[in-house]
Design a protein around this motif. Structure first.
Motif, PDB file in Angstrom:
ATOM      1  N   VAL A   1      17.696  -7.997   5.461  1.00 50.04           N
ATOM      2  CA  VAL A   1      17.707  -6.664   4.862  1.00 50.04           C
ATOM      3  C   VAL A   1      17.505  -6.785   3.359  1.00 50.04           C
ATOM      4  CG1 VAL A   1      19.090  -5.458   6.607  1.00 50.04           C
ATOM      5  CG2 VAL A   1      20.241  -6.817   4.845  1.00 50.04           C
ATOM      6  N   ALA A   2      16.969  -5.717   2.759  1.00 45.34           N
ATOM      7  CA  ALA A   2      16.676  -5.756   1.332  1.00 45.34           C
ATOM      8  C   ALA A   2      16.793  -4.370   0.726  1.00 45.34           C
ATOM      9  CB  ALA A   2      15.271  -6.304   1.085  1.00 45.34           C
ATOM     10  N   ILE A   3      17.017  -4.360  -0.588  1.00 46.13           N
ATOM     11  CA  ILE A   3      16.962  -3.124  -1.376  1.00 46.13           C
ATOM     12  C   ILE A   3      16.039  -3.384  -2.559  1.00 46.13           C
ATOM     13  CG2 ILE A   3      18.238  -1.440  -2.768  1.00 46.13           C
ATOM     14  CD1 ILE A   3      20.749  -2.164  -1.137  1.00 46.13           C
ATOM     15  N   LEU A   4      15.042  -2.509  -2.737  1.00 44.14           N
ATOM     16  CA  LEU A   4      14.191  -2.507  -3.930  1.00 44.14           C
ATOM     17  C   LEU A   4      14.565  -1.284  -4.748  1.00 44.14           C
ATOM     18  CD1 LEU A   4      12.574  -4.480  -2.165  1.00 44.14           C
ATOM     19  CD2 LEU A   4      10.489  -3.310  -2.860  1.00 44.14           C
ATOM     20  N   SER A   5      14.589  -1.434  -6.068  1.00 44.63           N
ATOM     21  CA  SER A   5      14.917  -0.283  -6.916  1.00 44.63           C
ATOM     22  C   SER A   5      14.197  -0.370  -8.247  1.00 44.63           C
ATOM     23  CB  SER A   5      16.430  -0.216  -7.161  1.00 44.63           C
ATOM     24  OG  SER A   5      16.730   0.794  -8.109  1.00 44.63           O
ATOM     25  N   ARG A   6      13.707   0.779  -8.706  1.00 47.62           N
ATOM     26  CA  ARG A   6      13.144   0.854 -10.050  1.00 47.62           C
ATOM     27  C   ARG A   6      14.004   1.757 -10.936  1.00 47.62           C
ATOM     28  NH1 ARG A   6       7.667   4.538  -9.099  1.00 47.62           N
ATOM     29  NH2 ARG A   6       8.783   6.483  -8.754  1.00 47.62           N
ATOM     30  N   VAL A   7      15.234   2.057 -10.450  1.00 48.98           N
ATOM     31  CA  VAL A   7      16.165   2.872 -11.244  1.00 48.98           C
ATOM     32  C   VAL A   7      17.467   2.102 -11.471  1.00 48.98           C
ATOM     33  CG1 VAL A   7      15.215   5.108 -10.609  1.00 48.98           C
ATOM     34  CG2 VAL A   7      16.922   4.050  -9.112  1.00 48.98           C
TER      35      VAL A   7
ATOM     36  N   GLU B   1       0.837  -1.208   0.000  1.00 53.39           N
ATOM     37  CA  GLU B   1       0.000   0.000   0.000  1.00 53.39           C
ATOM     38  C   GLU B   1       0.869   1.254   0.000  1.00 53.39           C
ATOM     39  OE1 GLU B   1      -1.793   0.914   3.802  1.00 53.39           O
ATOM     40  OE2 GLU B   1      -3.609   1.644   2.842  1.00 53.39           O
ATOM     41  N   TRP B   2       1.916   1.220   0.819  1.00 58.72           N
ATOM     42  CA  TRP B   2       2.785   2.390   0.954  1.00 58.72           C
ATOM     43  C   TRP B   2       3.561   2.653  -0.334  1.00 58.72           C
ATOM     44  CZ3 TRP B   2       7.758   4.285   1.072  1.00 58.72           C
ATOM     45  CH2 TRP B   2       7.945   5.494   1.771  1.00 58.72           C
ATOM     46  N   LEU B   3       4.030   1.600  -0.968  1.00 56.79           N
ATOM     47  CA  LEU B   3       4.742   1.755  -2.245  1.00 56.79           C
ATOM     48  C   LEU B   3       3.843   2.403  -3.299  1.00 56.79           C
ATOM     49  CD1 LEU B   3       6.646  -1.655  -2.576  1.00 56.79           C
ATOM     50  CD2 LEU B   3       7.699   0.597  -2.375  1.00 56.79           C
ATOM     51  N   GLU B   4       2.582   1.986  -3.328  1.00 59.15           N
ATOM     52  CA  GLU B   4       1.661   2.517  -4.332  1.00 59.15           C
ATOM     53  C   GLU B   4       1.374   3.998  -4.102  1.00 59.15           C
ATOM     54  OE1 GLU B   4      -1.533  -0.275  -3.865  1.00 59.15           O
ATOM     55  OE2 GLU B   4      -0.676  -1.684  -5.337  1.00 59.15           O
ATOM     56  N   ILE B   5       1.351   4.401  -2.844  1.00 61.81           N
ATOM     57  CA  ILE B   5       1.058   5.805  -2.528  1.00 61.81           C
ATOM     58  C   ILE B   5       2.297   6.681  -2.693  1.00 61.81           C
ATOM     59  CG2 ILE B   5       0.402   7.395  -0.673  1.00 61.81           C
ATOM     60  CD1 ILE B   5      -1.298   5.069   0.488  1.00 61.81           C
ATOM     61  N   MET B   6       3.431   6.214  -2.204  1.00 58.24           N
ATOM     62  CA  MET B   6       4.613   7.078  -2.089  1.00 58.24           C
ATOM     63  C   MET B   6       5.592   6.940  -3.248  1.00 58.24           C
ATOM     64  SD  MET B   6       3.720   8.632   0.620  1.00 58.24           S
ATOM     65  CE  MET B   6       5.140   9.579   1.135  1.00 58.24           C
ATOM     66  N   ASN B   7       5.471   5.846  -4.009  1.00 60.17           N
ATOM     67  CA  ASN B   7       6.281   5.677  -5.215  1.00 60.17           C
ATOM     68  C   ASN B   7       7.774   5.954  -5.039  1.00 60.17           C
ATOM     69  OD1 ASN B   7       4.461   4.852  -7.365  1.00 60.17           O
ATOM     70  ND2 ASN B   7       3.433   6.794  -6.949  1.00 60.17           N
ATOM     71  N   PRO B   8       8.427   5.329  -4.078  1.00 61.68           N
ATOM     72  CA  PRO B   8       9.864   5.539  -3.970  1.00 61.68           C
ATOM     73  C   PRO B   8      10.607   4.910  -5.152  1.00 61.68           C
ATOM     74  CG  PRO B   8       9.212   3.737  -2.555  1.00 61.68           C
ATOM     75  CD  PRO B   8       7.937   4.343  -3.099  1.00 61.68           C
ATOM     76  N   ASP B   9      11.772   5.450  -5.444  1.00 60.60           N
ATOM     77  CA  ASP B   9      12.631   4.833  -6.463  1.00 60.60           C
ATOM     78  C   ASP B   9      13.458   3.713  -5.850  1.00 60.60           C
ATOM     79  OD1 ASP B   9      12.141   6.562  -8.876  1.00 60.60           O
ATOM     80  OD2 ASP B   9      12.612   8.063  -7.366  1.00 60.60           O
ATOM     81  N   VAL B  10      13.863   3.935  -4.598  1.00 59.02           N
ATOM     82  CA  VAL B  10      14.649   2.931  -3.882  1.00 59.02           C
ATOM     83  C   VAL B  10      14.049   2.762  -2.491  1.00 59.02           C
ATOM     84  CG1 VAL B  10      16.924   2.346  -2.944  1.00 59.02           C
ATOM     85  CG2 VAL B  10      16.750   3.536  -5.154  1.00 59.02           C
ATOM     86  N   LEU B  11      13.718   1.530  -2.138  1.00 61.77           N
ATOM     87  CA  LEU B  11      13.228   1.239  -0.781  1.00 61.77           C
ATOM     88  C   LEU B  11      14.182   0.255  -0.120  1.00 61.77           C
ATOM     89  CD1 LEU B  11      11.168   1.251   1.568  1.00 61.77           C
ATOM     90  CD2 LEU B  11       9.979  -0.609   0.393  1.00 61.77           C
TER      91      LEU B  11
END
Length: 258
Positions: free
Chosen positions: A65-71, A20-30
């Motif tokens: 620990v994790a890193i998500l990225s769309r860049v 839900e938070w990703l959809e609202i806040m649209n971070p490039d890197v989480l």
DNA sequence: ATGGTGGCCTTGCCA
């Protein structure tokens, strides 16, 4: 580029809130900490469908620990490359995302001052500094983020008197944390709000701490100077600490003009 | 509503 750090306190329990938070806040890197998952249980495909590449470093019941990225997500690695052997826990993961070297870190809690785990915590911070010394230069664009389990100043806890003799505020922990900053990193939130009190990222589940504003500032986005030059805004999303089944940590966000 | 842990391969440990 929006970079976020969030100790989710079990990704299995928190997945609905995270999505839900990703959809609202649209971070490039989480960057997440305390996923409490083994690597094969990490919902990599779910994040892929949302447009995120990811790297997870976990062991199952604790840490993770994790890193998500769309860049972009390149040159990922786990643990320390300091010649001192593997860490006993899954507490740090690295990746280059959109030209920024990113680390998602979960520093040991320490449990009690003088405890074996406290000494592990101090040694862990020293290893982190050694890893930076041996693998990077402060001139690079670096975002070292995560749950450091250290409150660097008295005003970073809701009442310093309550913390007398406790972990998170001891001189040795603060010195080890400062040694990380002295390598060439800036505490972005404090840098943007040098006069503010009550800037917290964590509120214990117990005793209604959140409602009483009994918080601690122990999560950080540490930025190298060259990256700091691109900083637009940094903030804590306290709303994520509210509602159904929240983590006990709130996300910390920073937007960079990259 | 004027209060008040949550997560985990749970029965104690960790945070």
């Amino acid at each position: 580029m929006r970079i976020v750090t969030w100790n989710v306190n079990s990704l299995k329990a928190r997945m609905p809130r995270v999505v839900e938070w990703l959809e609202i806040m649209n971070p490039d890197v989480l960057c997440m900490q305390e996923t409490k998952l083994a690597d094969d249980a990490f919902p990599k495909e779910s994040f892929e469908k949302m447009g995120y590449e990811s790297i997870h470093h976990g062991e199952g019941r604790w840490n993770g620990v994790a890193i998500l990225s769309r860049v972009g997500l390149e040159d990922s690695s786990t643990g320390f490359d300091d010649g001192a052997g593997p860490d006993q826990d899954a507490r740090i993961v690295w990746a280059t995302c959109g030209g920024v070297r990113v680390a998602s870190a979960y520093i040991p809690n320490g449990r009690e001052v003088g405890h074996e785990h406290y000494h592990y915590k101090l040694a862990w911070l020293n290893r982190l500094r050694a890893h930076l010394d041996q693998n990077h230069t402060p001139e690079e664009k670096i975002a070292l983020v995560g749950d450091f389990n250290v409150a660097p100043e008295d005003r970073d806890v809701w009442d310093i008197k309550v913390f007398e003799g406790a972990t998170h505020v001891s001189a040795l922990e603060r010195e080890a944390f400062k040694d990380i900053l002295d390598w060439g990193l800036v505490d972005t939130l404090r840098n943007s709000y040098p006069e503010s009190d009550g800037l917290y990222t964590f509120w214990d589940y117990r005793q209604g701490s959140f409602y009483k504003r009994h918080g601690m500032r122990i999560d950080f986005i540490l930025s190298s100077v060259s990256l700091l030059e691109e900083l637009e805004v940094v903030m804590v999303d306290r709303n994520a600490r509210k509602g159904e089944k929240p983590s006990d940590h709130a996300p910390l966000l920073a937007d960079f003009s990259l």
